[in-house]
Design a protein around this motif. Structure first.
Motif, mmCIF file in Angstrom:
data_model
loop_
_atom_site.group_PDB
_atom_site.id
_atom_site.type_symbol
_atom_site.label_atom_id
_atom_site.label_comp_id
_atom_site.label_asym_id
_atom_site.label_seq_id
_atom_site.Cartn_x
_atom_site.Cartn_y
_atom_site.Cartn_z
ATOM 1 N N PHE A 206 0.854 -1.189 0.000
ATOM 2 C CA PHE A 206 0.000 0.000 0.000
ATOM 3 C C PHE A 206 0.890 1.238 0.000
ATOM 4 O O PHE A 206 1.701 1.409 0.903
ATOM 5 C CB PHE A 206 -0.893 -0.001 1.251
ATOM 6 N N PRO A 207 0.746 2.110 -1.015
ATOM 7 C CA PRO A 207 1.593 3.309 -1.037
ATOM 8 C C PRO A 207 1.151 4.305 0.038
ATOM 9 O O PRO A 207 0.020 4.783 0.010
ATOM 10 C CB PRO A 207 1.335 3.911 -2.432
ATOM 11 N N LEU A 208 2.041 4.587 0.983
ATOM 12 C CA LEU A 208 1.736 5.524 2.069
ATOM 13 C C LEU A 208 3.010 6.221 2.489
ATOM 14 O O LEU A 208 4.045 5.562 2.682
ATOM 15 C CB LEU A 208 1.169 4.776 3.285
ATOM 16 N N ALA A 209 2.958 7.542 2.636
ATOM 17 C CA ALA A 209 4.111 8.282 3.169
ATOM 18 C C ALA A 209 3.631 9.615 3.719
ATOM 19 O O ALA A 209 2.920 10.347 3.040
ATOM 20 C CB ALA A 209 5.154 8.514 2.086
ATOM 21 N N PHE A 210 4.006 9.900 4.948
ATOM 22 C CA PHE A 210 3.755 11.227 5.510
ATOM 23 C C PHE A 210 4.895 12.146 5.113
ATOM 24 O O PHE A 210 6.049 11.720 5.031
ATOM 25 C CB PHE A 210 3.728 11.154 7.035
ATOM 26 N N VAL A 211 4.566 13.420 4.896
ATOM 27 C CA VAL A 211 5.620 14.389 4.619
ATOM 28 C C VAL A 211 5.271 15.696 5.322
ATOM 29 O O VAL A 211 4.113 16.143 5.292
ATOM 30 C CB VAL A 211 5.830 14.588 3.092
ATOM 31 N N SER A 212 6.283 16.273 5.993
ATOM 32 C CA SER A 212 6.094 17.576 6.631
ATOM 33 C C SER A 212 6.410 18.652 5.612
ATOM 34 O O SER A 212 7.490 18.636 5.013
ATOM 35 C CB SER A 212 7.032 17.718 7.834
ATOM 36 N N THR A 213 5.480 19.583 5.395
ATOM 37 C CA THR A 213 5.717 20.676 4.452
ATOM 38 C C THR A 213 5.544 21.999 5.189
ATOM 39 O O THR A 213 5.085 22.029 6.338
ATOM 40 C CB THR A 213 4.702 20.644 3.283
ATOM 41 N N LEU A 263 6.438 3.588 -1.207
ATOM 42 C CA LEU A 263 6.967 4.938 -1.399
ATOM 43 C C LEU A 263 8.179 5.133 -0.497
ATOM 44 O O LEU A 263 8.205 4.660 0.640
ATOM 45 C CB LEU A 263 5.892 5.977 -1.022
ATOM 46 N N HIS A 264 9.160 5.860 -1.020
ATOM 47 C CA HIS A 264 10.373 6.151 -0.251
ATOM 48 C C HIS A 264 10.570 7.665 -0.249
ATOM 49 O O HIS A 264 10.931 8.243 -1.275
ATOM 50 C CB HIS A 264 11.587 5.470 -0.885
ATOM 51 N N LEU A 265 10.335 8.290 0.890
ATOM 52 C CA LEU A 265 10.460 9.751 0.997
ATOM 53 C C LEU A 265 11.913 10.125 1.270
ATOM 54 O O LEU A 265 12.553 9.543 2.149
ATOM 55 C CB LEU A 265 9.575 10.239 2.146
ATOM 56 N N SER A 266 12.423 11.139 0.537
ATOM 57 C CA SER A 266 13.808 11.553 0.770
ATOM 58 C C SER A 266 13.924 12.264 2.114
ATOM 59 O O SER A 266 12.930 12.672 2.703
ATOM 60 C CB SER A 266 14.300 12.441 -0.372
ATOM 61 N N ARG A 267 15.152 12.434 2.578
ATOM 62 C CA ARG A 267 15.393 12.975 3.915
ATOM 63 C C ARG A 267 14.759 14.339 4.125
ATOM 64 O O ARG A 267 14.212 14.634 5.171
ATOM 65 C CB ARG A 267 16.901 13.113 4.175
ATOM 66 N N THR A 268 14.857 15.209 3.110
ATOM 67 C CA THR A 268 14.325 16.559 3.275
ATOM 68 C C THR A 268 12.841 16.620 2.932
ATOM 69 O O THR A 268 12.212 17.655 3.096
ATOM 70 C CB THR A 268 15.051 17.545 2.349
ATOM 71 N N GLY A 269 12.297 15.520 2.428
ATOM 72 C CA GLY A 269 10.893 15.530 2.022
ATOM 73 C C GLY A 269 10.676 16.121 0.643
ATOM 74 O O GLY A 269 9.549 16.332 0.228
ATOM 75 N N ARG A 270 11.761 16.379 -0.077
ATOM 76 C CA ARG A 270 11.591 16.985 -1.394
ATOM 77 C C ARG A 270 11.193 15.960 -2.460
ATOM 78 O O ARG A 270 10.357 16.243 -3.317
ATOM 79 C CB ARG A 270 12.907 17.652 -1.801
ATOM 80 N N TYR A 271 11.812 14.770 -2.401
ATOM 81 C CA TYR A 271 11.585 13.782 -3.448
ATOM 82 C C TYR A 271 10.841 12.563 -2.923
ATOM 83 O O TYR A 271 10.996 12.182 -1.769
ATOM 84 C CB TYR A 271 12.912 13.296 -4.032
ATOM 85 N N LEU A 272 10.099 11.958 -3.816
ATOM 86 C CA LEU A 272 9.469 10.694 -3.500
ATOM 87 C C LEU A 272 10.033 9.640 -4.451
ATOM 88 O O LEU A 272 10.034 9.839 -5.672
ATOM 89 C CB LEU A 272 7.957 10.827 -3.673
ATOM 90 N N GLY A 273 10.532 8.545 -3.894
ATOM 91 C CA GLY A 273 10.965 7.408 -4.698
ATOM 92 C C GLY A 273 9.784 6.454 -4.825
ATOM 93 O O GLY A 273 9.108 6.172 -3.835
ATOM 94 N N LEU A 274 9.523 5.988 -6.040
ATOM 95 C CA LEU A 274 8.395 5.099 -6.308
ATOM 96 C C LEU A 274 8.920 3.726 -6.691
ATOM 97 O O LEU A 274 9.813 3.620 -7.518
ATOM 98 C CB LEU A 274 7.549 5.637 -7.477
ATOM 99 N N ASP A 275 8.357 2.699 -6.083
ATOM 100 C CA ASP A 275 8.775 1.334 -6.410
ATOM 101 C C ASP A 275 7.567 0.613 -6.996
ATOM 102 O O ASP A 275 6.874 -0.117 -6.312
ATOM 103 C CB ASP A 275 9.271 0.646 -5.134
ATOM 104 N N GLY A 276 7.310 0.845 -8.272
ATOM 105 C CA GLY A 276 6.121 0.269 -8.901
ATOM 106 C C GLY A 276 6.484 -0.540 -10.128
ATOM 107 O O GLY A 276 7.650 -0.857 -10.358
#
Ligand SMILES: [Zn+2]
Ligand SMILES: [Zn+2]
Length: 427
Positions: A206-213, A263-276
């Motif tokens: 299930f694709p899920l990722a929280f990100v602080s903006t 989903l793989h969120l980058s450290r700064t929250g700028r990028y999302l890595g997708l594994d599909g």
């Protein structure tokens, strides 16, 4: 500089080729890698040369011709020989310590910005737990709707927990399943119902990722097999409203044929890595710029200019991946498919999609982590540390096979026999 066999006046490439891989049209030719045993250095030959009884007739060619021939593409039909793994032993701490868990758990998640704080998932509750004090300070019940479906390729459905900065909002979703929920641990209430449908959902987590903006906490979540959305987890408000418009039988503009998975969120929250993946099936590790999605282009996750495909691997997805502190994306596996693959990692720049380096060694049996200038791989015998810039193996921690990273605590952890086994990262 001399004229090389390929006919170009240029620097010599790193590796040799058979003559049949030179010249126009040769890029469509099936090919075989012959690893030389030095790092990932390789000679590349056509299938006729590969199966011939004659000794290989290899020629030198220019950098451009060699690199084109060596590309990790779908035309590689076999890999011979073994890669070389560099070793530079350096001191590494080998001590771990055990903290008993207060409950039997089915998953855990680090609260990224809160040292020692973890979410613990049981079959019907989420607990917020401090691993240093042992205190459980929040607890909420959850229940997920079920639906029956066929298990595909041994991917048994598994409920997982996802933590956000602050530790208040929690997402629970079923990998290879359809449903999930968002909970507010302060009130114990459900703030969002998650549903991504059931079109081949049994092939991907299930694709899920929280990100602080800057605008607050956001949740990226799958809402269909080929669609991601962003919502405010506190209210459930959808922030990426967009409608596909079909004209006649044409595919709608921005249509995506990609199955969205982990989903793989980058450290700064700028990028999302997708594994599909996409038919036929091919695994397609990708990256895109979340800022652009949230601020500039609501179609960024489908076909925005920042969406870059890093590799194409037949029948292969859900391999270990992680981000480095420097916002590079590490993807396990060097090769064109699930069977023709060198155990190792490829490191990509998310801005260009280019591979900046690759090295052999990490087995891919367990997770990858990165901190500082090191990459860590959970391998069958324990944890292995690698120098990210040289690819050298610099240390091992025998018997410790971590599955989670707590960035604020600077710890890797393994769940074993009712306890969290913890190991401190250097620095
Ligand atoms: Zn040949
Ligand atoms: Zn050339």
């Amino acid at each position: 500089m001399d004229v090389l066999t390929c006919g170009h006046v240029a620097h010599k490439g790193n590796g040799r080729l058979c003559r049949h891989l030179l010249g126009e049209g040769s890029d469509l030719e099936d090919r075989v890698w012959h690893l030389t045993g030095t790092g990932l250095d390789r000679d590349v030959v056509c299938t006729a040369c590969d199966t011939s009884d004659e000794p290989l007739d290899l020629v030198e060619a220019c950098e451009g011709c060699v690199e084109r021939a060596q590309e990790d593409d779908a035309n590689v039909i076999a890999i011979r020989g073994a890669p070389g793994v560099g070793v530079r032993d350096e001191p590494i701490r080998t001590d771990t310590w055990r903290t008993p868990l207060p409950h039997e758990v089915i998953d855990v998640a680090a609260v990224p910005d809160s040292p020692a704080t973890w979410l613990l998932l049981t079959p019907d509750r989420v607990l917020r737990w401090n691993a240093d004090t042992g205190e459980v300070d929040r607890e909420a019940r959850y229940e997920l709707a079920t639906h029956s479906f066929e298990v595909w390729a041994e991917r048994e459905p598994r409920t997982r927990v996802h933590a956000a900065d602050g530790g208040r909002y929690v997402a629970v979703g079923v990998d290879y399943g359809r449903f999930g929920k968002v909970l507010d641990l302060d009130t114990g209430s459900v703030t969002m119902e998650l549903d991504r449908g059931e079109y081949h959902q049994n092939t991907v987590p299930f694709p899920l990722a929280f990100v602080s903006t800057e605008d607050g906490l956001r949740l990226v979540h799958g809402t269909a097999w080929n669609r991601l959305d962003v919502s405010d987890p506190a209210t459930g408000e959808l922030l990426t409203r967009r409608d596909f418009v079909s004209v006649g039988n044409e595919r709608p503009e921005h249509y995506s044929g990609d199955f969205q998975g982990r989903l793989h969120l980058s450290r700064t929250g700028r990028y999302l890595g997708l594994d599909g993946w996409a038919w036929s099936p091919a695994g397609l590790p990708r990256v895109f710029d979340l800022h652009r999605w949230l601020r500039v282009n609501v179609w960024e996750s489908e076909d925005g200019p920042s969406l870059l495909t890093l590799a194409l691997r037949w029948y292969l997805w859900e391999t270990p991946m992680c981000w480095t502190d420097d916002e590079l994306f590490v993807v396990w596996g060097i090769g064109p498919d699930d069977e023709i693959i060198v155990p190792g990692v490829r490191v990509f720049d998310p801005l260009t999609g280019h591979e900046v380096r690759a090295f052999a060694g990490p087995t891919g049996s367990g997770a990858l982590f990165s901190a500082g200038s090191a990459l860590y791989s959970a391998d069958p015998g324990g944890l292995t540390r690698w120098d990210l810039s040289t690819g050298e193996r610099t240390g091992t921690v025998t018997g410790f096979v971590p599955t989670h990273h707590h960035p604020a605590s600077r710890e890797l952890v393994e769940l074993r026999d009712g306890a969290m086994v913890r190991w401190r990262l250097p620095g």
